[in-house]
Design an enzyme around this catalytic site. Structure first.
Site, PDB file in Angstrom:
ATOM      1  N   HIS A 130      -6.038   2.174  -3.918  1.00 21.11           N
ATOM      2  CA  HIS A 130      -5.058   1.607  -2.986  1.00 21.11           C
ATOM      3  C   HIS A 130      -4.562   0.280  -3.524  1.00 21.11           C
ATOM      4  O   HIS A 130      -5.118  -0.274  -4.475  1.00 21.11           O
ATOM      5  CB  HIS A 130      -5.695   1.405  -1.612  1.00 21.11           C
ATOM      6  CG  HIS A 130      -6.708   0.276  -1.595  1.00 21.11           C
ATOM      7  ND1 HIS A 130      -6.687  -0.750  -0.678  1.00 21.11           N
ATOM      8  CD2 HIS A 130      -7.772   0.000  -2.404  1.00 21.11           C
ATOM      9  CE1 HIS A 130      -7.681  -1.589  -0.901  1.00 21.11           C
ATOM     10  NE2 HIS A 130      -8.361  -1.159  -1.936  1.00 21.11           N
ATOM     11  N   HIS A 171      -2.598   1.053   6.843  1.00 23.92           N
ATOM     12  CA  HIS A 171      -2.983   0.944   5.427  1.00 23.92           C
ATOM     13  C   HIS A 171      -3.394   2.329   4.946  1.00 23.92           C
ATOM     14  O   HIS A 171      -3.930   3.134   5.721  1.00 23.92           O
ATOM     15  CB  HIS A 171      -4.142  -0.039   5.241  1.00 23.92           C
ATOM     16  CG  HIS A 171      -4.439  -0.337   3.796  1.00 23.92           C
ATOM     17  ND1 HIS A 171      -3.668  -1.183   3.043  1.00 23.92           N
ATOM     18  CD2 HIS A 171      -5.407   0.128   2.965  1.00 23.92           C
ATOM     19  CE1 HIS A 171      -4.151  -1.237   1.807  1.00 23.92           C
ATOM     20  NE2 HIS A 171      -5.209  -0.447   1.736  1.00 23.92           N
ATOM     21  N   CYS A 198       0.812  -1.222   0.000  1.00 21.32           N
ATOM     22  CA  CYS A 198       0.000   0.000   0.000  1.00 21.32           C
ATOM     23  C   CYS A 198       0.846   1.273   0.000  1.00 21.32           C
ATOM     24  O   CYS A 198       0.624   2.187  -0.802  1.00 21.32           O
ATOM     25  CB  CYS A 198      -0.970  -0.009   1.175  1.00 21.32           C
ATOM     26  SG  CYS A 198      -0.203  -0.042   2.810  1.00 21.32           S
TER      27      CYS A 198
END
Length: 445
Positions: A417, A405, A356
């Site tokens: 993402h 994240h 990520c």
């Protein structure tokens, strides 16, 4: 989004011109069932899927869009649940086969290959340009060649998607070729360890035969786009040239203006609309054109007889700053969208695979912005904002306490993402999973 341009100049030498036929590949002509469809894809097959699901009462949106988002995924899950199939929201061979049967059609007799078996050793030849959307044996052999040279590390599929396109770009970049993601004579010759042919003849695959090439130079200022009409696929003329030049100035249209409104232009318009929270339909209507005129960076200069006042100078400075910021945000989102489909890779920071924070760092780096490597570091270096705007970074608490994240916000409560189960994809912050894990937004530009 920045996509492989079907209008880029590709060259043919007399060697290729004699004995070899250079044909335009079939971009989006595959029938429903020829490939697995999943969240994040934008393809004509997705449109067929949506229409079929709509007829069966599972797809409730007012029209088929061709984009595989959460609504389509939920519709697929509903269909899978009804027919006792694996409920994963992915339209794979089993799901598509059952859907085609339900539609009264013939299910595919040959499902897309998921085997890791290598293709045959037949020679990769220049039987046509290979680019995003191409498929077949030639693509299998292309993937094998790229794999042998260390640029492609995935299953040989015969489908020229984003992963293959990124591998081609990496190969072109490493070999000082034009980086366009298209396998033409120059790239093919280098790939086959043959002498690179000299550039002789220009070839524009999708340029209409009756359309003259636009002679406008990059430095020529573009006139404002007229907002009293709508431009769409099939339109042509000066208005389209101005539209393309304005889109180019904000980093979305990555080729010389042609004056013809084709699929590449429509995709650029959709990307612009998505960034600026406009209706995403690929049609340059009054609202889209008005917004584009506001943010375009290559408007003609307006000279005045007297020097501007201090107040006027400050206003111009503020306007330039605002325009530059808008262009940057547009470019960030376009670059993020261009990576959709790249697989997840723990510790990955390249187009062969991202985690990520590797993904967000890569996207910002393409715009000349250096940000830290990890999620926690990116969280700490950003400026907190109460509500995310397009181009901001959104953070979530997932497997451990604190930010673990993140993704790039693109408007409409959506973000791009690199998820461990999806790779680079678009997700909704309204999804219960993300909604309950949301920590906040930071601005890093």
């Amino acid at each position: 989004m920045k996509e492989a341009s079907t209008l880029r100049k590709v060259v043919i030498t007399s060697t290729f011109a004699t004995g070899l036929f250079l044909a335009t590949p079939q971009m989006v002509d595959a029938a429903l069932g020829d490939q697995t469809l999943r969240n994040g894809m934008n393809h004509s097959d997705v449109k067929e899927l949506q229409n079929a699901l709509k007829q069966k009462g599972h797809f409730n949106f007012d029209r088929a869009t061709g984009y595989y988002g959460t609504i389509t995924e939920d519709a697929v899950r509903s269909f899978q649940r009804k027919h006792n199939l694996k409920v994963d929201g992915i339209a794979g061979p089993q799901t598509l086969g059952r859907l085609l049967q339900e539609m009264g059609g013939q299910a595919p007799t040959k499902t897309p290959s998921t085997s890791t078996t290598q293709p045959t050793n037949s020679t990769l030849t220049n039987t046509g340009l290979l680019r995003f959307g191409s498929n077949g044996t030639q693509v299998e052999q292309l993937q094998q060649k790229l794999k042998e040279k260390g640029y492609y590390s995935h299953t040989i599929t015969g489908q020229f998607g984003r992963i293959t396109e990124n591998a081609v770009r990496d190969f072109q970049r490493a070999n000082n070729l034009v980086v366009d993601g298209i396998v033409g004579p120059q790239t093919l010759s280098r790939l086959l360890n043959q002498p690179v042919p000299a550039q002789t003849t220009n070839y524009n695959p999708q340029l209409p035969k009756t359309q003259e090439r636009n002679q406008q130079t990059k430095s020529e200022p573009t006139k404002s786009v007229q907002t009293s009409t709508s431009l769409r696929v099939g339109s042509r003329g000066t208005a389209v040239t101005n539209l393309q030049s304005a889109l180019r100035s904000v980093g979305i249209f990555n080729q010389e203006p042609t004056g013809y409104y084709g699929d590449v232009t429509a995709t650029a318009v959709r990307n612009f609309q998505r960034v600026h929270n406009l209706t995403v339909d690929g049609i340059a209507g009054p609202n889209t054109l008005r917004k584009l005129n506001e943010v375009a960076t290559n408007k003609p200069s307006q000279s005045t007889a007297k020097a501007p006042s201090t107040t006027q100078t400050k206003q111009v400075s503020n306007t330039k700053s605002s325009t530059s910021s808008a262009a940057l945000v547009t470019n960030l989102v376009a670059e993020a969208a261009n990576q959709i489909g790249v697989p997840y890779l723990w510790g990955g920071t390249t187009t062969r695979g991202f985690d990520c924070s590797g993904f967000t760092q890569f996207v910002f780096k393409q715009q000349g912005i250096s940000i830290p490597r990890t999620v926690a570091q990116q969280w700490n270096s950003g400026r907190s904002v109460s509500k995310p705007a397009v181009g901001d970074m959104v953070f979530f608490e997932t497997y451990q306490k604190g930010p673990s994240h993140n993704g790039i916000y693109i408007g409409n409560n959506q973000f791009v993402h690199s998820g461990s189960s999806t790779g680079v994809a678009i997700a909704s912050m309204d999804n219960p999973y993300w909604k309950q894990r949301y920590l906040g937004a930071k601005r890093l530009h």
